[in-house]
Design an enzyme around this catalytic site. Structure first.
Site, mmCIF file in Angstrom:
data_model
loop_
_atom_site.group_PDB
_atom_site.id
_atom_site.type_symbol
_atom_site.label_atom_id
_atom_site.label_comp_id
_atom_site.label_asym_id
_atom_site.label_seq_id
_atom_site.Cartn_x
_atom_site.Cartn_y
_atom_site.Cartn_z
ATOM 1 N N GLU A 171 -3.994 -0.313 8.095
ATOM 2 C CA GLU A 171 -2.827 0.098 8.895
ATOM 3 C C GLU A 171 -2.932 -0.514 10.277
ATOM 4 O OE1 GLU A 171 -1.959 4.311 9.315
ATOM 5 O OE2 GLU A 171 -2.303 4.638 7.186
ATOM 6 N N ASN B 222 -7.929 1.474 9.858
ATOM 7 C CA ASN B 222 -6.612 1.714 10.459
ATOM 8 C C ASN B 222 -6.775 1.632 11.976
ATOM 9 O OD1 ASN B 222 -5.919 2.346 7.840
ATOM 10 N ND2 ASN B 222 -5.352 4.474 8.249
ATOM 11 N N HIS C 53 -3.185 11.040 1.114
ATOM 12 C CA HIS C 53 -2.690 10.745 2.454
ATOM 13 C C HIS C 53 -2.119 12.050 3.035
ATOM 14 C CE1 HIS C 53 -1.315 7.217 5.125
ATOM 15 N NE2 HIS C 53 -1.014 8.311 5.790
ATOM 16 N N ARG D 40 0.847 -1.195 0.000
ATOM 17 C CA ARG D 40 0.000 0.000 0.000
ATOM 18 C C ARG D 40 0.879 1.240 0.000
ATOM 19 N NH1 ARG D 40 -3.012 2.943 4.820
ATOM 20 N NH2 ARG D 40 -4.184 4.425 3.576
ATOM 21 N N TYR E 60 -4.812 1.327 15.779
ATOM 22 C CA TYR E 60 -3.549 1.397 16.516
ATOM 23 C C TYR E 60 -3.686 1.104 18.003
ATOM 24 C CZ TYR E 60 -1.086 3.227 12.478
ATOM 25 O OH TYR E 60 -0.508 3.346 11.247
ATOM 26 N N GLU F 14 -7.786 8.402 6.496
ATOM 27 C CA GLU F 14 -8.066 8.992 7.800
ATOM 28 C C GLU F 14 -8.601 10.415 7.745
ATOM 29 O OE1 GLU F 14 -4.632 8.519 10.319
ATOM 30 O OE2 GLU F 14 -4.870 6.362 10.383
HETATM 31 C C1 PNW Z 1 -1.726 7.374 10.884
HETATM 32 N N1 PNW Z 1 -2.496 10.314 16.566
HETATM 33 O O1 PNW Z 1 -1.836 8.664 11.406
HETATM 34 C C2 PNW Z 1 -1.312 7.665 9.468
HETATM 35 O O2 PNW Z 1 -2.207 7.165 8.506
HETATM 36 C C3 PNW Z 1 0.097 7.318 9.159
HETATM 37 O O3 PNW Z 1 0.532 8.122 8.105
HETATM 38 C C4 PNW Z 1 0.951 7.437 10.391
HETATM 39 O O4 PNW Z 1 2.313 7.290 10.119
HETATM 40 C C5 PNW Z 1 0.456 6.395 11.373
HETATM 41 O O5 PNW Z 1 -0.910 6.569 11.664
HETATM 42 C C6 PNW Z 1 1.213 6.354 12.673
HETATM 43 O O6 PNW Z 1 0.990 7.509 13.423
HETATM 44 C C7 PNW Z 1 -1.981 8.984 12.693
HETATM 45 O O7 PNW Z 1 -1.793 11.283 17.007
HETATM 46 C C8 PNW Z 1 -1.346 10.140 13.128
HETATM 47 O O8 PNW Z 1 -3.334 9.748 17.316
HETATM 48 C C9 PNW Z 1 -1.508 10.577 14.419
HETATM 49 C C10 PNW Z 1 -2.299 9.856 15.280
HETATM 50 C C11 PNW Z 1 -2.941 8.691 14.842
HETATM 51 C C12 PNW Z 1 -2.764 8.265 13.562
#
Ligand code: PNW
Length: 467
Positions: free
Chosen positions: A373, A305, A118, A73, A307, A163
């Site tokens: 992601e 995505n 992006h 991707r 995390y 996002e």
């Molecule tokens: C995503 N936060 O962004 C993005 O899609 C990526 O480009 C990035 O590298 C990845 O997550 C890791 O951070 C985020 O502050 C950026 O909570 C910031 C946050 C979450 C996701």
């Protein structure tokens, strides 16, 4: 364990890896502008060179092959292809670059998943109002059609916008991402609205003009944490958790997958807050026009995505009058069972992914899902032997397997974030999400596989062999 045609991938984004910010008449994007201003990014760093993937693409391809990925991707830089943002002027060098990336991938049996946007709006369009302006949605649609036309004979998986939540909130309310606007209370909603319109227009264009010939699929990548009430027996916490979800996942998924409109909880919370603060204009959250095609049904799969996970309680007024947090009235609370153990915002909770996948199945009518992601950045000094991250990938992939087998979620692919250490937005190069270490002090930006990358490769191989 996994379906035979499961997509094993990793992801990147143009501004985070390419560099070549002015090469071959690329136009500037809002991230070029933002980083070149002092005090915006950690250490005043920028993506002028980053991993230099614009010149070193073949090195990236080696990394992709080493991992045995079935999918890669990456995102297209809008202003590399269309320096002024419009199709009036096409930069053929940009077209050549992405043609080579796509052709090289296919020659190695790797399928591209391409993100059109992006975070890197052409600066020329920001100068005309950016995502606050309704016409940016139609310009995005023209750009999308140009990309479908140019690359769609070979690209079968498309993400329109990555996002929209992060772009709207971090870029236009908190001001910590480009374009750096701090306009709490309305702008983020307007920006989110125009991004949804942009996405829907591009999906409609694909559906009516390209789908029958090209046979691909189009969606938007929605980020969401998994959330649970801080106290499971407290009604206020339960209600706050519902509001939290409505204001994050629901904000973008509800219109596209459920009703064509924002979640009712979100609209009523915003309206209630407006009344409380004596706002004349009761509609800070825009409405979808009857004169435009509905956004409902404009996704061929669910792109998630994920995390981290959070515990939630009411609250969260953040000192400013009309910010989204006070509309939402739901705050994240740290909980010892889910400690932050990565970068400042990241608690590692693989089981949260399984629960979120089940929630998506139940709420959005059992869509096919790509996890577009997921990743983890370890704290502290760089270690090639990143044991903790290797464990993280193992635990997470096990949870994805459980989601498929035990919960019946139709997960079709998993993309680790990220192929390479790269420019991590406001955190610059201080935060490393790569499966490959990149030496940013070295002119050649040498790439070295981490232990986590090796483990991921082993897992892919094992699953490919059906074990
Ligand atoms: C995503 N936060 O962004 C993005 O899609 C990526 O480009 C990035 O590298 C990845 O997550 C890791 O951070 C985020 O502050 C950026 O909570 C910031 C946050 C979450 C996701």
């Amino acid at each position: 364990m996994f379906p035979r045609d499961f997509a094993w991938g990793a992801g990147t984004a143009a501004y985070q890896i390419e560099g070549g910010w002015q090469a071959d008449s690329k136009g500037p994007s809002i991230w070029d502008t933002f980083c070149h201003e002092k005090g915006k990014v950690f250490g005043d760093q920028n993506g002028d060179v980053a991993c230099n993937s614009y010149e070193l693409w073949e090195k990236d391809l080696e990394c992709i092959r080493k991992l045995g990925l079935t999918h890669y991707r990456f995102s297209l830089s809008w202003s590399r292809l269309l320096p002024e943002g419009t199709t009036r002027h096409v930069n053929q060098k940009g077209v050549q670059y992405y043609n080579k990336v796509i052709d090289d991938l296919l020659a190695c049996n790797v399928s591209p998943m391409v993100t059109l946007y992006h975070f890197d709006l052409p600066q020329a369009l920001q100068d005309q109002g950016g995502w606050k302006s309704p016409s940016t949605a139609s310009l995005f649609d023209s750009y999308a059609k140009f990309c479908f036309q140019t690359f769609g004979d070979r690209v079968k998986l498309w993400i329109t916008i990555n996002e929209p939540y992060v772009c709207a909130k971090l870029g236009h309310e908190d001001g910590i991402h480009a374009p750096g606007l701090k306009e709490p209370g309305t702008t983020a909603y307007l920006v989110g609205h125009n991004m949804l319109r942009a996405h829907a227009m591009a999906w409609q264009s694909y559906d009516s003009l390209y789908r029958s010939k090209q046979g691909g699929q189009v969606s938007l990548a929605i980020n969401s944490d998994w959330v649970e009430p801080f106290s499971t027996d407290c009604n206020e916490d339960i209600a706050a958790t519902e509001r939290y979800l409505a204001f994050s996942l629901g904000w973008f998924a509800w219109p596209v997958f459920v009703t064509g409109d924002y979640p009712e909880i979100m609209r009523s919370a915003i309206d209630a807050q407006s009344r409380k603060l004596g706002h004349k204009d009761s509609s800070r959250l825009p409405s979808f026009s009857k004169d435009e095609p509905s956004v409902l049904g404009t996704a061929d799969f669910f792109a998630l995505n994920y995390y981290t996970s959070r515990k939630v309680k009411p609250g969260g007024g953040c000192g400013r009058m009309m910010c989204m947090k006070s509309d939402r009235d739901a705050a994240e609370v740290l909980d010892p069972s889910w400690p932050i153990c990565g970068v400042s915002w990241l608690a590692v909770v693989p089981d949260g992914l399984r629960k979120l996948l089940k929630y998506i199945k139940d709420t959005f009518n059992n869509p096919t899902v790509y996890i577009t992601e997921n990743g983890f950045s370890q704290l502290g000094p760089v270690e090639i032997e990143d044991v903790q991250r290797a464990e993280f990938y193992k635990d997470t992939i096990l949870k994805v397997a459980e989601a498929i087998q035990e919960d019946g979620v139709r997960v079709r692919g998993y993309f680790a974030w990220s192929l390479l250490d790269n420019f991590e937005w406001a955190d610059g190069f201080s935060v490393r999400f790569g499966l490959f270490h990149v030496d940013f002090a070295d002119e050649m930006r040498s790439r070295t596989v981490y232990r986590s990358g090796q483990e991921y490769a082993k897992m892919i191989l094992k699953h490919k062999l059906g074990k």
